[in-house]
Motif scaffolding. Structure first.
Motif, PDB file in Angstrom:
ATOM      1  N   ASN A   1       0.802  -1.217   0.000  1.00 33.71           N
ATOM      2  CA  ASN A   1       0.000   0.000   0.000  1.00 33.71           C
ATOM      3  C   ASN A   1       0.838   1.272   0.000  1.00 33.71           C
ATOM      4  N   LEU A   2       2.134   1.138   0.166  1.00 29.25           N
ATOM      5  CA  LEU A   2       3.020   2.304   0.128  1.00 29.25           C
ATOM      6  C   LEU A   2       3.597   2.561  -1.260  1.00 29.25           C
ATOM      7  N   VAL A   3       3.747   1.521  -2.058  1.00 34.45           N
ATOM      8  CA  VAL A   3       4.503   1.621  -3.306  1.00 34.45           C
ATOM      9  C   VAL A   3       3.611   1.817  -4.531  1.00 34.45           C
ATOM     10  N   SER A   4       4.247   2.216  -5.645  1.00 38.37           N
ATOM     11  CA  SER A   4       3.540   2.408  -6.912  1.00 38.37           C
ATOM     12  C   SER A   4       3.325   1.097  -7.660  1.00 38.37           C
ATOM     13  N   LYS A   5       4.255   0.143  -7.466  1.00 39.32           N
ATOM     14  CA  LYS A   5       4.177  -1.146  -8.155  1.00 39.32           C
ATOM     15  C   LYS A   5       4.033  -2.273  -7.129  1.00 39.32           C
ATOM     16  N   PRO A   6       2.829  -2.466  -6.588  1.00 38.01           N
ATOM     17  CA  PRO A   6       2.648  -3.467  -5.531  1.00 38.01           C
ATOM     18  C   PRO A   6       2.897  -4.900  -5.978  1.00 38.01           C
ATOM     19  N   ASP A   7       2.786  -5.171  -7.286  1.00 38.09           N
ATOM     20  CA  ASP A   7       3.024  -6.530  -7.776  1.00 38.09           C
ATOM     21  C   ASP A   7       4.508  -6.904  -7.741  1.00 38.09           C
ATOM     22  N   GLU A   8       5.399  -5.929  -7.567  1.00 35.56           N
ATOM     23  CA  GLU A   8       6.832  -6.214  -7.517  1.00 35.56           C
ATOM     24  C   GLU A   8       7.369  -6.309  -6.092  1.00 35.56           C
ATOM     25  N   VAL A   9       6.482  -6.295  -5.110  1.00 36.18           N
ATOM     26  CA  VAL A   9       6.884  -6.425  -3.711  1.00 36.18           C
ATOM     27  C   VAL A   9       7.066  -7.900  -3.382  1.00 36.18           C
ATOM     28  N   SER A  10       8.197  -8.219  -2.755  1.00 37.62           N
ATOM     29  CA  SER A  10       8.398  -9.582  -2.266  1.00 37.62           C
ATOM     30  C   SER A  10       8.946  -9.522  -0.844  1.00 37.62           C
ATOM     31  N   VAL A  11       8.409 -10.384  -0.001  1.00 38.99           N
ATOM     32  CA  VAL A  11       8.841 -10.460   1.391  1.00 38.99           C
ATOM     33  C   VAL A  11       9.284 -11.892   1.654  1.00 38.99           C
ATOM     34  N   ALA A  12      10.563 -12.058   1.982  1.00 45.80           N
ATOM     35  CA  ALA A  12      11.102 -13.379   2.317  1.00 45.80           C
ATOM     36  C   ALA A  12      11.269 -13.454   3.830  1.00 45.80           C
ATOM     37  N   GLU A  13      11.050 -14.636   4.352  1.00 42.10           N
ATOM     38  CA  GLU A  13      11.126 -14.835   5.799  1.00 42.10           C
ATOM     39  C   GLU A  13      12.209 -15.875   6.086  1.00 42.10           C
ATOM     40  N   ARG A  14      13.084 -15.553   7.050  1.00 36.96           N
ATOM     41  CA  ARG A  14      14.106 -16.525   7.440  1.00 36.96           C
ATOM     42  C   ARG A  14      14.359 -16.417   8.943  1.00 36.96           C
ATOM     43  N   GLU A  15      14.901 -17.482   9.497  1.00 33.54           N
ATOM     44  CA  GLU A  15      15.233 -17.508  10.925  1.00 33.54           C
ATOM     45  C   GLU A  15      16.724 -17.254  11.097  1.00 33.54           C
ATOM     46  N   ALA A  16      17.081 -16.415  12.070  1.00 33.75           N
ATOM     47  CA  ALA A  16      18.484 -16.135  12.373  1.00 33.75           C
ATOM     48  C   ALA A  16      18.617 -15.816  13.855  1.00 33.75           C
ATOM     49  N   ASP A  17      19.400 -16.606  14.561  1.00 35.83           N
ATOM     50  CA  ASP A  17      19.665 -16.380  15.992  1.00 35.83           C
ATOM     51  C   ASP A  17      18.385 -16.275  16.820  1.00 35.83           C
ATOM     52  N   GLY A  18      17.436 -17.138  16.548  1.00 36.08           N
ATOM     53  CA  GLY A  18      16.203 -17.162  17.333  1.00 36.08           C
ATOM     54  C   GLY A  18      15.211 -16.063  17.021  1.00 36.08           C
ATOM     55  N   GLU A  19      15.443 -15.304  15.964  1.00 36.30           N
ATOM     56  CA  GLU A  19      14.471 -14.286  15.576  1.00 36.30           C
ATOM     57  C   GLU A  19      14.122 -14.444  14.105  1.00 36.30           C
ATOM     58  N   THR A  20      12.948 -13.977  13.755  1.00 38.24           N
ATOM     59  CA  THR A  20      12.489 -14.024  12.378  1.00 38.24           C
ATOM     60  C   THR A  20      12.926 -12.748  11.680  1.00 38.24           C
ATOM     61  N   VAL A  21      13.565 -12.910  10.527  1.00 37.17           N
ATOM     62  CA  VAL A  21      14.022 -11.759   9.746  1.00 37.17           C
ATOM     63  C   VAL A  21      13.197 -11.702   8.466  1.00 37.17           C
ATOM     64  N   PHE A  22      12.555 -10.572   8.235  1.00 39.49           N
ATOM     65  CA  PHE A  22      11.792 -10.359   7.009  1.00 39.49           C
ATOM     66  C   PHE A  22      12.635  -9.520   6.065  1.00 39.49           C
ATOM     67  N   GLU A  23      12.893 -10.050   4.870  1.00 41.53           N
ATOM     68  CA  GLU A  23      13.664  -9.333   3.851  1.00 41.53           C
ATOM     69  C   GLU A  23      12.697  -8.800   2.805  1.00 41.53           C
ATOM     70  N   VAL A  24      12.617  -7.485   2.694  1.00 41.74           N
ATOM     71  CA  VAL A  24      11.665  -6.831   1.802  1.00 41.74           C
ATOM     72  C   VAL A  24      12.388  -6.347   0.557  1.00 41.74           C
ATOM     73  N   ARG A  25      11.828  -6.678  -0.599  1.00 35.30           N
ATOM     74  CA  ARG A  25      12.351  -6.189  -1.877  1.00 35.30           C
ATOM     75  C   ARG A  25      11.216  -5.479  -2.612  1.00 35.30           C
ATOM     76  N   VAL A  26      11.548  -4.299  -3.169  1.00 34.53           N
ATOM     77  CA  VAL A  26      10.563  -3.525  -3.928  1.00 34.53           C
ATOM     78  C   VAL A  26      11.198  -3.074  -5.237  1.00 34.53           C
ATOM     79  N   ALA A  27      10.390  -2.512  -6.120  1.00 34.90           N
ATOM     80  CA  ALA A  27      10.897  -1.980  -7.393  1.00 34.90           C
ATOM     81  C   ALA A  27      11.873  -0.835  -7.105  1.00 34.90           C
ATOM     82  N   GLU A  28      12.779  -0.617  -8.040  1.00 36.04           N
ATOM     83  CA  GLU A  28      13.837   0.394  -7.880  1.00 36.04           C
ATOM     84  C   GLU A  28      13.286   1.771  -7.499  1.00 36.04           C
TER      85      GLU A  28
END
Length: 76
Positions: free
Chosen positions: A11-38
């Motif tokens: 809802n913040l970006v101009s190209k919402p279809d290019e948003v990707s959120v990856a989830e991974r575990e590191a040191d007992g916490e969940t890390v969300f990696e967000v990628r958006v259009a340039e």
């Protein structure tokens, strides 16, 4: 929580279809990696990082209610 973060970012970006959120575990916490259009990077980060800071505060509050630890990273 991933769905909430994806919804907020889309809802913040101009190209919402290019948003990707990856989830991974590191040191007992969940890390969300967000990628958006340039061209949308600035919209997610905000002036002096204010928007991304508030997104992180919101996600940590949600995680704390569930007894978890999370962090949000904006990837290039």
């Amino acid at each position: 929580m991933k769905e909430l973060l994806t919804y907020i970012i889309q809802n913040l970006v101009s190209k919402p279809d290019e948003v990707s959120v990856a989830e991974r575990e590191a040191d007992g916490e969940t890390v969300f990696e967000v990628r958006v259009a340039e061209g949308d990077m600035g919209k997610v980060i905000g002036r002096q990082g204010r928007i991304v800071k508030e997104i992180r505060v919101l996600m940590k509050a949600v995680a704390q209610r569930k007894g978890k630890k999370v962090s949000v990273e904006i990837m290039d």
